[in-house]
Design an enzyme around this catalytic site. Structure first.
Site, short mmCIF file in Angstrom:
data_model
loop_
_atom_site.label_atom_id
_atom_site.label_comp_id
_atom_site.label_asym_id
_atom_site.label_seq_id
_atom_site.Cartn_x
_atom_site.Cartn_y
_atom_site.Cartn_z
CB CYS A 38 -1.00 -0.02 1.15
SG CYS A 38 -2.36 1.18 0.92
CG HIS B 44 -4.11 -3.40 2.39
ND1 HIS B 44 -3.17 -3.02 3.33
CD2 HIS B 44 -4.71 -2.26 1.98
CE1 HIS B 44 -3.20 -1.71 3.48
NE2 HIS B 44 -4.12 -1.22 2.67
CD GLU C 283 -2.22 -6.15 4.77
OE1 GLU C 283 -2.43 -4.97 5.08
OE2 GLU C 283 -1.64 -6.49 3.71
#
Length: 209
Positions: free
Chosen positions: A81, A190, A192
């Site tokens: 990001c 992202h 994650e």
């Protein structure tokens, strides 16, 4: 098991990145310790919020020098990001320009889109020889939260160095969604927060360490 440091410089979803990397099979440490960050098998540079604020925190922690040292030794770095955005020359937000790390030429600018922030799941278009996206079906979606991005890829191709692998996405206009450039990789989305697709991408990255 690959040893990965998530760089703690006062910005980013540190714990969610830590958990996702552990789930992908890494031995993870969240730290601002420069020696540990340089010596790890892989370094992850997260980032959320404003470009300028992230750069201030990164510079205060010596993160720019850590990234330089790792790349000089061919040691992998993954930006996420705003951790990707700060790898470019500059960020321009609300008329204010801030210098980035300068690993890649070009500016990070506000997207030309009717709805901002760009928040949610979006398809990406990786090159056929991508390592990060290897084994993924066309149309695989990843989770984005951003209003700014690199709208152009400006690194000139070299006769002696393999060209970067650039992945694109679109929200109002095309923008750079991911880059694989030797030991330096980054994603605007992202991983994650991207479920199994994000976990697969992290496993692919860990496989390069």
């Amino acid at each position: 098991m690959a040893r990965v440091v998530v760089l703690d410089y006062g910005s980013g979803n540190l714990r969610s990145a830590e958990r996702a990397l552990e789930h992908a099979g890494a031995d993870v440490r969240v730290t601002s310790d420069a020696h540990a960050a340089v010596e790890a098998d892989g370094l992850v540079v997260p980032g959320v919020g404003a470009f300028g604020a992230c750069m201030e925190g990164l510079l205060a922690a010596g993160g720019d020098k850590i990234i330089d040292r790792r790349l000089a030794g061919g040691r992998p770095v993954l930006g996420i990001c705003v951790g990707m955005q700060v790898l470019f020359d500059r960020g321009v937000e609300h008329g204010v320009q801030a210098d980035g790390c300068g690993q890649w030429p070009g500016d990070v600018e506000r997207l030309q889109a009717d709805v901002l922030p760009h928040m949610g799941w979006n398809e990406v278009a990786p090159p056929a020889d991508s390592v990060l996206f290897a084994g993924m079906e066309p149309g695989t979606r990843f989770y984005f939260v951003h209003s700014f991005a690199a709208r152009r890829w400006e690194l000139p191709e070299s006769e002696t160095i393999a060209p970067a692998k650039v992945t694109w996405s679109e929200h109002g206009e095309p923008f750079v969604a991911a880059v694989e450039n030797g030991p330096l990789s980054a994603t605007q989305f992202h991983p994650e927060k991207s479920g199994e697709a994000g976990s697969r991408l992290l496993r692919n990255w860990l496989g390069t360490l």
